[in-house]
Design a protein around this motif. Structure first.
Motif, PDB file in Angstrom:
ATOM      1  N   THR A 442      46.389  73.900  22.639  1.00 52.68           N
ATOM      2  CA  THR A 442      47.785  74.336  22.675  1.00 52.68           C
ATOM      3  C   THR A 442      47.938  75.684  21.993  1.00 52.68           C
ATOM      4  N   SER A 443      48.900  76.476  22.454  1.00 51.31           N
ATOM      5  CA  SER A 443      49.137  77.805  21.890  1.00 51.31           C
ATOM      6  C   SER A 443      50.599  78.182  22.079  1.00 51.31           C
ATOM      7  N   LEU A 444      51.063  79.132  21.273  1.00 46.77           N
ATOM      8  CA  LEU A 444      52.440  79.598  21.332  1.00 46.77           C
ATOM      9  C   LEU A 444      52.560  80.813  22.238  1.00 46.77           C
ATOM     10  N   TRP A 445      53.602  80.828  23.051  1.00 47.04           N
ATOM     11  CA  TRP A 445      53.865  81.926  23.972  1.00 47.04           C
ATOM     12  C   TRP A 445      55.329  82.332  23.891  1.00 47.04           C
ATOM     13  N   GLN A 446      55.599  83.548  24.343  1.00 46.94           N
ATOM     14  CA  GLN A 446      56.969  84.047  24.430  1.00 46.94           C
ATOM     15  C   GLN A 446      57.212  84.623  25.814  1.00 46.94           C
ATOM     16  N   VAL A 447      58.444  84.504  26.279  1.00 51.33           N
ATOM     17  CA  VAL A 447      58.850  85.095  27.552  1.00 51.33           C
ATOM     18  C   VAL A 447      60.281  85.582  27.389  1.00 51.33           C
ATOM     19  N   ASP A 448      60.603  86.728  27.981  1.00 49.52           N
ATOM     20  CA  ASP A 448      61.986  87.206  27.887  1.00 49.52           C
ATOM     21  C   ASP A 448      62.787  86.669  29.068  1.00 49.52           C
ATOM     22  N   LEU A 449      64.068  86.966  29.094  1.00 45.53           N
ATOM     23  CA  LEU A 449      64.947  86.374  30.103  1.00 45.53           C
ATOM     24  C   LEU A 449      64.717  86.919  31.501  1.00 45.53           C
ATOM     25  N   THR A 450      63.939  87.996  31.632  1.00 41.97           N
ATOM     26  CA  THR A 450      63.584  88.424  32.982  1.00 41.97           C
ATOM     27  C   THR A 450      62.469  87.556  33.555  1.00 41.97           C
ATOM     28  N   GLY A 451      61.701  86.891  32.688  1.00 41.24           N
ATOM     29  CA  GLY A 451      60.547  86.116  33.127  1.00 41.24           C
ATOM     30  C   GLY A 451      59.333  86.968  33.427  1.00 41.24           C
ATOM     31  N   ARG A 452      59.425  88.278  33.207  1.00 41.42           N
ATOM     32  CA  ARG A 452      58.338  89.179  33.585  1.00 41.42           C
ATOM     33  C   ARG A 452      57.534  89.684  32.397  1.00 41.42           C
TER      34      ARG A 452
END
Length: 473
Positions: A442-452
Motif C-alpha cells: 500500500t502507498s499514499l497518492w494524491q490527485v487534483d480535481l482535474t484527475g490529470r
C-alpha cells in the motif's frame, strides 16, 4: 522604491508544552515518544504590494495553463552558521528554494524552474531584481527570497513574488522561525505564491497522518504516523504493539483521533500531540470503526455493530454516553460532517448494496444520494463544501467526486484499488491510498480535481488510511 519594512510579529502557533510521560496504563504503553508540534512561527508583515499582475481562480476545476515561474536560491546577507544546515545560511537558502520549487511543481498547476538551474541573485537584488536576467529566460513570474540568521538563533525568511511582464512586485511576506522549522517557512512561501496566483486558499503548510504498515500481508503491523504535506519530517507516534486505524486531526491540530485494538477490544482514543497524552473516548466489545470529528471539535462520530446491525453513533469528544443516529436494517458506516456541521454524509447497504446517503446532523432526514452503477463507500465532504469525495467500486476501486446533491459524478483515478479519500485543506487536492495487485503493498497518492495530476507521496514504509489536517496555525 519600497518603503523601509515595518516589522511586527504575530504568533501563529504556540510553542510546544513540555513533554510529559504518558500514564503507565495498558493503553498508553503503545505510544512512542511525544511528538513536538513545532516551534513558534512569527509572521513579519511587510509593506503592501502593488495591485495588478495575473489573477484567476480555479474553482471550476478545469485544467490550468502552465505558468512559468523562476525560483532561484534564496539569498543571505552573510553566510552565517545555523543548526538548520551544517553548511550555513547560503546553503540553506538553496534548500528553501528547492522546497518552494517542489511544492509548486508537484501540484501540476505551474511550470516552475528551480534553483539548481538558475543563477543566484545577490541579497541586494531580492528587492531590486535584475529584470534582463529573468526576461531572457522566459519566466512569467519570479520568486525571490532571503534567509538571515538572527542573534537569538532564529531565522528570518522573506518571500517576494514578481510579475515579469509588469516588472513589479505582487506580494511579499516574511517569517521568523526556529531553525528546526525552516521547512515551514518554505511551505509558507509556496502558499503565498500559490494563493496570490490562483485565488485559492493555501495548503502546503499542513500535515498528514496515516497508518504505517510493515510485516507480511497476512500479519501486518499498523502504526500511527505523521509527516509534513510533502512527506518530510516523518515521525511514528505508536509502537505497533496494538493495531492503530483511521486517524483524523482535530480541527485545531492539537489532537489526533484514532481507533486502536487493545486486548482485542476496539477503543477510540484522542492523542494530544503536544503532551503525548491520550484519552480514551469510548471502549466497546462490539466491532467499532471509522471515528470522525465534527467541524467544531466537540463531537465524534463512529460506527458500531450490535447484533448484526451496524449504525452510526455520536459521542462527546470528552467521552460520555453515545447517541445512535441511524437505525435502518443493514450496515451504516462512516460519517463525514459538512463544513458547517449541519449534515453528515455516510455509506449504507440498506438498499441492497453500498451507496452514499446524507442526513441532518441529528440523524433526521436520511436520504440516498448515489444511483449510478456499482457501489460507493468512504465518503468525505470537501472543506469547501462543494464536493463529496468517495470510493467508487465498479470492478476496480477508484476515487470519484460528486456534488452534495449526488450529481456531476467524475471518476479521478483508474488504479486497481484506490480508496479512502481525504481532502487537502483548500479542497483542491485529494489524497488516498493505493493497494498493489498481487503483493498487497500500500502507498499514499494524491490527485487534483482535474484527475490529470497524480503523484505518489514518499513514505518510509507501506502506508494506508491517510488523513490530511487543516492548514497549520
Amino acid at each position: 522604491m519600497k518603503p523601509i519594512l515595518a516589522f511586527f510579529s504575530l504568533a501563529l502557533a504556540t510553542a510546544p508544552a513540555a513533554a510529559q510521560e504518558p500514564p503507565p496504563t495498558a493503553s498508553a504503553s503503545d505510544l512512542g515518544a511525544p511528538v513536538p508540534t513545532g516551534g513558534e512561527v512569527e509572521t513579519i508583515e511587510q509593506s503592501e504590494a502593488q495591485d495588478g499582475g495575473l489573477t484567476f481562480t480555479v474553482t471550476d476545476e478545469s485544467e490550468w495553463q502552465d505558468l512559468g515561474i523562476a525560483i532561484p536560491g534564496f539569498a543571505t546577507d552573510r553566510d552565517a552558521p545555523t543548526p538548520a544546515n551544517s553548511s550555513g545560511t547560503a546553503a540553506l537558502g538553496k534548500e528553501l528554494a528547492r522546497v518552494v520549487f517542489n511544492d509548486l511543481k508537484n501540484n501540476g498547476l505551474f511550470q516552475p524552474v528551480g534553483p539548481d538551474s538558475l543563477p543566484q541573485p545577490t541579497f541586494a537584488q531580492i528587492t531590486a531584481p535584475n529584470w534582463p536576467t529573468w526576461s531572457s529566460r522566459g519566466a512569467e513570474m519570479l520568486v525571490h527570497g532571503y534567509v538571515r540568521a538572527r542573534g537569538d538563533g532564529k531565522l528570518v525568511v522573506g518571500c517576494y513574488l514578481y510579475d515579469m511582464a509588469l516588472k513589479s512586485e505582487l506580494v511579499r511576506e516574511g517569517w521568523v522561525v526556529p531553525p528546526a522549522d525552516w521547512r515551514r517557512a518554505a511551505h509558507k512561501c509556496a502558499d503565498l505564491v500559490y494563493s496570490r496566483l490562483s485565488g485559492e486558499d493555501p495548503f502546503f503548510d499542513s500535515r498528514i497522518a496515516y497508518i504505517a504498515e510493515t510485516g507480511p500481508k497476512d500479519n501486518r503491523v499498523k502504526r500511527l504516523a505523521i509527516m509534513d504535506s510533502d512527506g518530510a519530517n516523518h515521525r511514528f507516534i505508536t509502537t505497533g504493539r496494538s493495531t492503530a486505524l483511521t486517524p483524523r486531526y482535530s480541527p485545531d491540530y492539537r489532537k489526533l483521533l484514532y481507533l486502536s485494538y487493545v486486548d482485542g477490544n476496539p477503543r477510540i482514543y484522542v492523542y494530544d500531540i503536544g503532551s503525548g497524552r491520550q484519552t480514551l473516548v469510548t471502549e466497546n466489545s462490539n466491532p467499532t470503526i471509522a471515528p470522525r470529528w465534527s467541524p467544531d471539535g466537540r463531537w465524534i462520530l463512529y460506527s458500531m455493530a450490535v447484533a448484526g446491525n451496524t449504525d452510526i453513533y455520536r459521542i462527546s469528544a470528552e467521552g460520555g454516553p453515545s447517541v445512535r443516529l441511524t437505525n435502518a436494517p443493514g450496515i451504516d458506516i462512516g460519517g463525514s460532517y459538512s463544513p458547517d456541521g449541519s449534515k453528515i454524509v455516510f455509506e449504507s447497504d440498506r438498499s441492497g448494496s453500498q451507496q452514499i446517503y446524507v442526513m441532518d446532523a441529528d440523524g433526521s432526514n436520511q436520504r440516498r444520494l448515489t444511483f449510478f452503477g456499482g457501489r460507493a463507500a468512504t465518503p468525505e465532504w470537501s472543506p469547501r463544501g462543494d464536493q463529496i469525495a468517495f470510493t467508487r467500486i465498479a470492478g476496480d476501486f477508484n476515487i470519484a467526486v460528486m456534488t452534495p446533491d449526488g450529481r456531476n459524478l467524475r471518476t479521478l483515478t483508474n488504479g486497481w484499488q484506490d480508496e479512502a479519500p481525504t481532502w487537502s485543506p483548500n479542497g483542491r487536492i485529494i489524497q488516498f491510498f493505493r493497494t498493489e495487485r498481487g503483493s498487497g503493498r500500500t502507498s499514499l497518492w494524491q490527485v487534483d480535481l482535474t484527475g490529470r495530476n497524480e503523484r505518489r507521496l514518499p513514505t518510509p514504509v507501506d502506508a494506508s488510511d491517510p488523513a490530511w489536517g487543516p492548514i497549520l496555525p
